[in-house]
Design a protein around this motif. Sequence first.
Motif, mmCIF file in Angstrom:
data_model
loop_
_atom_site.group_PDB
_atom_site.id
_atom_site.type_symbol
_atom_site.label_atom_id
_atom_site.label_comp_id
_atom_site.label_asym_id
_atom_site.label_seq_id
_atom_site.Cartn_x
_atom_site.Cartn_y
_atom_site.Cartn_z
ATOM 1 N N GLU A 95 -21.555 -37.582 30.965
ATOM 2 C CA GLU A 95 -21.714 -38.824 31.729
ATOM 3 C C GLU A 95 -22.708 -39.761 31.060
ATOM 4 N N ALA A 96 -23.840 -39.217 30.625
ATOM 5 C CA ALA A 96 -24.840 -40.039 29.938
ATOM 6 C C ALA A 96 -24.296 -40.575 28.618
ATOM 7 N N ASN B 6 -22.011 -43.548 29.410
ATOM 8 C CA ASN B 6 -22.831 -44.658 29.912
ATOM 9 C C ASN B 6 -23.587 -45.358 28.797
ATOM 10 N N ALA B 7 -23.945 -44.614 27.762
ATOM 11 C CA ALA B 7 -24.703 -45.198 26.654
ATOM 12 C C ALA B 7 -23.795 -45.820 25.601
ATOM 13 N N ALA C 57 -12.872 -38.963 32.233
ATOM 14 C CA ALA C 57 -13.194 -40.169 31.468
ATOM 15 C C ALA C 57 -11.938 -40.787 30.868
ATOM 16 N N PRO D 197 -21.141 -49.529 26.568
ATOM 17 C CA PRO D 197 -21.696 -50.895 26.463
ATOM 18 C C PRO D 197 -21.943 -51.337 25.025
#
Length: 321
Positions: free
Chosen positions: A27-28, A31-32, A65, A35
């Motif tokens: 998940e991290a 998220n990183a 995902a 973007p």
Amino acid sequence: MDAERHAHARPLLSLVVPFYNESAVIEAFFNAIVPVLCGIPDIDYEIVCVNDGSTDATLDKLLAACQADFRVRVIDLSRNFGKEAALTAGIDEAEGAAVIPFDADLQDPPEVIPKLVAQWRCGYDVVLAKRAERRTDTYAKRGTAALFYRVHNAISDITIPDNAGDFRLMSRQVVESLKQLPENRRFMKGLFAWVGFRTAEVEYVRSPRIGGKTKFSGWKLWNLALEGLTSFSTLPLRVWTYIGGLTAGFAICYAAYLIIRTWVRGVDVPGYASLITAVLFLGGVQLIGIGVIGEYVGRIYMESKRRPVYIVRDTYRLGRR
């Protein structure tokens, strides 16, 4: 019309990410990384996730995902083949005009990726992400890594850049060249260096892992180092010719010394300690030589089977399996 539309199409960037029991960081990771990729101007992207036989919830999270984003593809291998094989699978499946191998633990900052793309747009085929320092590694790992690069580059015709891992950008031409290399036992950093092409470097500072733990123990790192040394040099084999020659020369000189001493002083009783020391020393040298030969014979044996580097159990992308 089709040719004109293709000429104005945005290039595709492929991020290739092996996953092995990385459910804690997935998940991290997204998220990183998303973007940063979205922020690169005039480029489309895909994230090729290779599940390398994970036994935790890694595959389930990757599939989630994949269902949430059409730009995420999942390659599920039939078992754990190791990082080099998983990286090969991802590179084989990547469709981009540029391909970037990347680790899921985010030790390599995603913010470096736009810098790699910028150098690629300047005409470089390979853009290395080179660590400015290794503060996140232990003292022992820093020392052994420096020793490996020094020894490898001294005995091999192929120079591997210091402090440069798998994290790099490669053009489509480089990727197609890599796909032509047929070996089963793969040392990817060496293969990346072997294909050559015009290369630039971007320095960065590596971060600590965001979660989970490294899958490379000291023993696995040692075996990877042996793989690298034996994949690109035959000097470890050749050196035993010189060792044998020096040992034989020393034996001849010592025999001549014994003959002369016997003529001058007469016959004396040789010492047991010196005899057993010589026997054990020469026996040890011979066993080391046999071990080095065995390492190369083992590589020949594995390559002669012509087994595939990996086996894909299934592939997934949004709306298609």
